[in-house]
Design a protein around this motif. Sequence first.
Motif, PDB file in Angstrom:
ATOM      1  N   SER A 107      -0.838   9.247  22.376  1.00  0.00           N
ATOM      2  CA  SER A 107      -0.768  10.630  22.859  1.00  0.00           C
ATOM      3  C   SER A 107       0.469  11.306  22.298  1.00  0.00           C
ATOM      4  O   SER A 107       0.418  12.436  21.792  1.00  0.00           O
ATOM      5  N   ALA A 108       1.599  10.606  22.391  1.00  0.00           N
ATOM      6  CA  ALA A 108       2.857  11.179  21.916  1.00  0.00           C
ATOM      7  C   ALA A 108       2.769  11.475  20.423  1.00  0.00           C
ATOM      8  O   ALA A 108       3.232  12.525  19.955  1.00  0.00           O
ATOM      9  N   LEU A 109       2.133  10.556  19.669  1.00  0.00           N
ATOM     10  CA  LEU A 109       2.009  10.764  18.222  1.00  0.00           C
ATOM     11  C   LEU A 109       1.163  11.990  17.914  1.00  0.00           C
ATOM     12  O   LEU A 109       1.490  12.787  17.028  1.00  0.00           O
ATOM     13  N   PHE A 110       0.067  12.153  18.677  1.00  0.00           N
ATOM     14  CA  PHE A 110      -0.779  13.322  18.432  1.00  0.00           C
ATOM     15  C   PHE A 110      -0.038  14.600  18.802  1.00  0.00           C
ATOM     16  O   PHE A 110      -0.176  15.623  18.123  1.00  0.00           O
ATOM     17  N   LEU A 111       0.768  14.519  19.861  1.00  0.00           N
ATOM     18  CA  LEU A 111       1.558  15.692  20.237  1.00  0.00           C
ATOM     19  C   LEU A 111       2.518  16.047  19.109  1.00  0.00           C
ATOM     20  O   LEU A 111       2.714  17.224  18.781  1.00  0.00           O
ATOM     21  N   ILE A 112       3.101  15.013  18.475  1.00  0.00           N
ATOM     22  CA  ILE A 112       4.004  15.254  17.352  1.00  0.00           C
ATOM     23  C   ILE A 112       3.265  15.958  16.221  1.00  0.00           C
ATOM     24  O   ILE A 112       3.754  16.945  15.650  1.00  0.00           O
ATOM     25  N   GLY A 140      14.076  15.299  18.578  1.00  0.00           N
ATOM     26  CA  GLY A 140      14.824  15.073  19.802  1.00  0.00           C
ATOM     27  C   GLY A 140      13.943  14.729  20.981  1.00  0.00           C
ATOM     28  O   GLY A 140      13.952  13.608  21.487  1.00  0.00           O
ATOM     29  N   VAL A 141      13.144  15.701  21.402  1.00  0.00           N
ATOM     30  CA  VAL A 141      12.375  15.546  22.641  1.00  0.00           C
ATOM     31  C   VAL A 141      11.371  14.407  22.533  1.00  0.00           C
ATOM     32  O   VAL A 141      11.274  13.553  23.416  1.00  0.00           O
ATOM     33  N   MET A 142      10.634  14.366  21.404  1.00  0.00           N
ATOM     34  CA  MET A 142       9.591  13.342  21.298  1.00  0.00           C
ATOM     35  C   MET A 142      10.179  11.947  21.147  1.00  0.00           C
ATOM     36  O   MET A 142       9.577  10.967  21.583  1.00  0.00           O
TER      37      MET A 142
END
Lengths: 440, 223
Positions: B34-39, B68-70
């Motif tokens: 999920s985090a990668l797709f958000l990136i 930073g955030v991710m």
Amino acid sequence: MSALALLAPLNFVDSLLLKFFSEQTVNYIIWPFIQVGAVVTITALWVAYATYLERKISAFMQARLGPMRVGPWGLLQPIADGLKLLVKEDFIPENADRWIFFIAPYIAVVAAFIVLAVVPFGPDWAVITDVNIGILFVLAVSSVGVLALILAGWSSNSKYALLGALRSSAQMVSYEVAMGLAIIGALMFARTLSLSGIVAAQQSNSIWFLLYQPIGFVIFLISGIAENNRAPFDLPEAESELVAGFHTEYSGFRWSLFFMAEYTAMVVVTAVATTLYLGGWYFPFVYRLTEAKGYHNAYVVVSLIVFLAKAGLLLYLYFWLRWTLPRFRYDQLMDLGWKWLLPAALINIVVSAIAIVTLQALDGSGLITIKSMASGLNLTAAGKGIAIAFGVLNLFLTAGILSLINWRSRDFNLKQQRRQIRLVDLPKGKPAVAPAVSEP
Amino acid sequence: MILSGWETVFFWFFSIAAILAGLLTVMARNAVHSALFLISSLVSVGALFILLGAEFIAGVQILVYVGGVMVLFLFVIMLVNVGAEEEGRAPIFNRPAQVAAALIFSLLLVVALLAAINKGYVGLRDRDAAALKQTETTRSEQESKMQTGATGVSRITTQTESVGMSLFTNASLPFEIASLLLLVAIVGSVMLARTLKQEAAADDVDSEVLGQAPPAETGTDNI
């Protein structure tokens, strides 16, 4: 001049290309591709021979010979190593997250190489592209490189790799702050974010920003080394504790990609440090001896050599430090980042701002300090003297304030402080929370 | 925003990529995925900023959000244990009735949006018909007015300067207030995240609570 004769084909190739393609195609597509190809090839060669250099320099420092068997003085050793890595088995651990394990090395390499596109290696055709946000682009893309380390460590499904990834994310996020703040002082004098513009500002001033910003240079270099995870900041891959840190589970070609990313990132940091503080490709008298006499290509080539020499000196510093200093402990690393480098960078910003305000204030009253504000802050001799004086003063000021801040910081005792300042006002004599505490 | 030439291709590519990545962010089972797709969604939006000529905002978007955030998001996710959702045991979809209701409402929203966009598009098309033809020439005129870069070929925008000017003149007070707000948020989240139990545990032995004499005022504790 021999350099001129050597470069005559360049103009010839240009005219030849113009016969077949439109001017736009040649300027925007063909030449950039040639430039990119040259930069990538040279950087890849550098990566191969950096391993050789590293072994030779470590051998020199430890009174050994280093690689001697493959080729004369072991010069073919990197090629043998490269071949070995290519034919090795590409192993993926059983419970690894295959896709992320697969793409992490590519993120690392791409993030490291893309930055080279905006670095001005020299004037005119020695720059691939010049963007308005140059230095911001460098910081942004190199911060993406952290992701590769974290993803590699997490996807390997190994304790050592995960620990390395956790360390690297904390380390790189902390040192990025100091790095970003350190360059602001130099940017105040350059008045632009474009890397070519920063070099142009130093050239028109005929000075290196190192003289205005000695503290900024030191902070940038230290945090740059930390960003690259090189010794003495190589905690993410500490051999003695974590096997190989985040790339423990990698092998063969994918492992070599991480290696490539690390050495390319070193080139990036040294190139940016050179551009910001050591005048980039600018060197006194070069312009007057070549360009002013009409030898344009010779001017570019000499500037390119100047740039490579400066960057090479800084690269030697990397090897030097690696084989001289022991690794930091984790708390020492965080102390250095947050208690020393960050305050120093903030002090540097304030002092640089005061220097510029003083220069502007003095400019009105008798003494002329500022020539023009068109390309960077163009100072007269008196103005330069004042700016350099502020830079030197800053050294002592920063040392004083830092030692004041960190005075007996080792004696700081959180537990004792928490007993004196109560955050939660508990009623006296009532064992409201006591059972929960005494249980473990 | 009027698109012309290659801009159109890039615009559609990055906007579709942003939407798809956003969808996958919600649908991925694994939190790291999920985090990668958000990136990737954030990077696509950054590319759209560049198409708008807002290079500075694009750079800051990548630096702050991706770098930073991710990174902090991933840091936290990696510390959390593998949940049942990740291993595929727990269902990620809700009951059929809920799914159906959500689908119907989102369909209504899509239809309404499409109708609105279509109406707006027709209106704009009539208004901009003439402008559309001239876009390319006006765009190249604008670009030719810009400063040339170091290569002598590329042009450089002055967008960063204008952002800096407005940040340090008109917007300086809101900027400072926003930074203060962030600081308060950080302190507040630390306070909220720590429970009473942890506070007591951090104090080691709580003499006051245990009803004993308070520690000596001299502060010579043996730790």
